[in-house]
Write an enzyme that holds these catalytic residues in place. Structure first.
Site, PDB file in Angstrom:
ATOM      1  N   GLN A  38      67.892  56.448  32.977  1.00 29.97           N
ATOM      2  CA  GLN A  38      66.605  56.144  33.582  1.00 29.97           C
ATOM      3  C   GLN A  38      65.676  57.347  33.566  1.00 29.97           C
ATOM      4  OE1 GLN A  38      67.338  56.161  38.246  1.00 29.97           O
ATOM      5  NE2 GLN A  38      69.057  55.178  37.172  1.00 29.97           N
ATOM      6  N   HIS A  42      61.694  58.467  35.571  1.00 29.53           N
ATOM      7  CA  HIS A  42      60.751  58.100  36.625  1.00 29.53           C
ATOM      8  C   HIS A  42      59.344  58.554  36.236  1.00 29.53           C
ATOM      9  CE1 HIS A  42      64.332  57.191  38.800  1.00 29.53           C
ATOM     10  NE2 HIS A  42      64.711  58.447  38.872  1.00 29.53           N
ATOM     11  N   GLU A  84      63.680  63.892  41.896  1.00 30.86           N
ATOM     12  CA  GLU A  84      64.866  63.865  42.757  1.00 30.86           C
ATOM     13  C   GLU A  84      65.769  65.060  42.503  1.00 30.86           C
ATOM     14  OE1 GLU A  84      67.816  60.847  40.378  1.00 30.86           O
ATOM     15  OE2 GLU A  84      66.016  59.958  41.264  1.00 30.86           O
ATOM     16  N   HIS A 106      68.028  60.633  32.746  1.00 31.25           N
ATOM     17  CA  HIS A 106      69.233  61.059  33.433  1.00 31.25           C
ATOM     18  C   HIS A 106      70.082  59.851  33.770  1.00 31.25           C
ATOM     19  CE1 HIS A 106      66.154  60.314  36.501  1.00 31.25           C
ATOM     20  NE2 HIS A 106      67.126  60.046  37.367  1.00 31.25           N
ATOM     21  N   ARG A 141      64.255  52.031  32.954  1.00 27.19           N
ATOM     22  CA  ARG A 141      65.620  52.142  32.439  1.00 27.19           C
ATOM     23  C   ARG A 141      65.644  52.290  30.924  1.00 27.19           C
ATOM     24  NH1 ARG A 141      65.820  48.930  36.961  1.00 27.19           N
ATOM     25  NH2 ARG A 141      67.288  49.701  38.527  1.00 27.19           N
TER      26      ARG A 141
END
Length: 416
Positions: free
Chosen positions: A84, A86, A121, A255, A274
């Site tokens: 995935q 972001h 993240e 990642h 994804r």
């Protein structure tokens, strides 16, 4: 104010059946337990542990407090998460508005943007090993890996698309973008099956160099038969974190966490594009719009020791920062806060005081896996014998920093 909170583990198929249970000191349920969310995100809001049934979001709204800018999680993986990436904040706002204007329900399975926020993240390893695929390795290294595979159509297709000549950064990015898009668009079931066979036939000196990568890819192939994301996974860096080590996944970086237990902290978002190793919807054009195909080292976050037993992880975003506290049963530790915070216990017995017990504030005792929200405190005092993490807003002055290689094998560091 201190608000004890709890939540129910999410039973995603990739979750571990025992890692969270062991941390909490209870018997496993027999079902996968993948994540526990400690925050007010509507996707799985924490519940106030007072028997009222209120969510943390409801409690904050009643108190006139704004939503949290971050989401804290325990994450326990037994098999690969989806590959995935972001979006940036700008991309998230644009994509969210576009889907809203098109009338796509926000809970629709195929919806890509469930909120208008980005989702950088950080994850800190708790288990002895935490394995992850992160970012794209240098093309010359991937060529060496491909050369170890068994001969056949999959190896030939990868070799042809990766090329043989040295490339500058722009040409490398163009090559990898084309390979990712080809894999997710044109690699059919027969070619994926041949890649699985080629991985099983990998040999030679190069196979020893990439033994862990090949083992990881074989595992992914077994868990996701026929998934073309296996070609994407083959392009990615593999990293193994030890307890206390952390990595950061900024916008656009591919990642896929593989295995292990960790504390994860991110901007308050559930936006995921994804790129394979998943039965869920893969929107290739939108992924290609946000993906960062720059090669480079794994972005390791090196914590700064700010006091004995206190380490601060400061990724290059202002949304959040994470502090790890190790307690030896001696003097309490005071953590200064920049805004609302969540304290999560991960070992032993921990007590959290509001503004410091010496100031007469309230206190909450936490067992591993339990957490408390702290708002308008200015500081918290943590005591006991064990370990805890404190999630809070990051520093406004934080800016992205350059990454530099360490230990040679595709790793880099971000040091506050």
């Amino acid at each position: 104010m201190l608000i004890p909170i709890s939540n129910t583990p999410r039973d995603y198929s990739w979750g571990s059946v025992d890692l969270i249970a062991r941390l909490e000191g209870r018997a496993p349920t027999g079902k996968p337990e993948a994540e526990i969310w400690y925050g007010d995100h509507p996707g799985s809001p924490a519940v106030v542990a007072d028997g009222s049934g209120r969510t943390l979001g409801q409690a904050l709204a009643e108190a006139g407090e704004p939503p949290l800018p971050f989401l804290l999680k325990l994450l326990a993986a037994a098999s690969s998460l989806s590959i995935q990436a972001h979006p940036t904040l700008e991309q998230a706002r644009e994509g969210f508005a576009k889907e809203d204007d098109a009338g796509v329900p926000r809970d629709a399975p195929g919806r890509l943007y469930r909120d208008p926020n980005h989702k950088p993240e950080i994850i800190v390893a708790l288990s002895d090993e935490f394995r992850a695929l992160v970012g794209l390795r240098p093309v010359e290294d991937t060529r060496r890996l491909v050369a170890t595979l068994g001969e056949g159509p999959a190896r030939d297709a990868l070799s042809a698309r990766l090329g043989e000549a040295e490339q500058d950064a722009e040409a490398t990015a163009s090559t990898l973008r084309a390979v990712v898009e080809w894999a997710l668009t044109d690699a059919d079931a027969g070619l994926v099956a041949d890649l699985v066979r080629a991985l099983g036939a990998a040999d030679g000196e190069g196979a020893a160099e990439f033994a862990e990568e090949i083992e990881t890819l074989r595992g992914a192939a077994a868990d996701f038969p026929g998934d073309p994301g296996l070609f994407v996974a083959l392009l990615m860096n593999l990293v193994t974190l030890r307890p206390g080590q952390a990595l950061f996944a900024p916008a656009g970086v591919l990642h896929a966490y593989q295995s292990g237990l960790g504390v994860e902290l991110m901007a308050a978002s559930d936006n995921v594009l994804r790129g394979g190793l998943t039965p869920k919807h893969v929107d290739v054009p939108e992924l290609m719009r946000v993906v960062d195909v720059t090669t480079g080292p794994v972005p390791i976050v090196v914590p700064r020791e700010v006091a004995p037993g206190v380490r601060e992880y400061v990724p290059p975003v202002a949304d959040f920062a994470l502090t790890a506290v190790t307690l030896a049963g001696t003097a309490p530790v005071t953590i200064e806060l920049r805004g609302p915070a969540i304290v999560l216990a991960t070992a032993g017995s921990v007590s959290v005081g509001a503004g410091g017990r010496t100031s007469g504030g309230d206190s909450v005792d936490l067992a591993p896996g339990a957490a408390v929200y702290a708002g308008r405190e200015g500081r918290v005092e943590i005591s006991g014998e064990g370990a805890a993490f404190v999630a809070q807003p990051g520093r406004e002055e934080v800016r992205p920093r350059a990454r530099h290689a360490v230990r040679g094998a595709g790793e880099g560091s971000i040091t506050p």
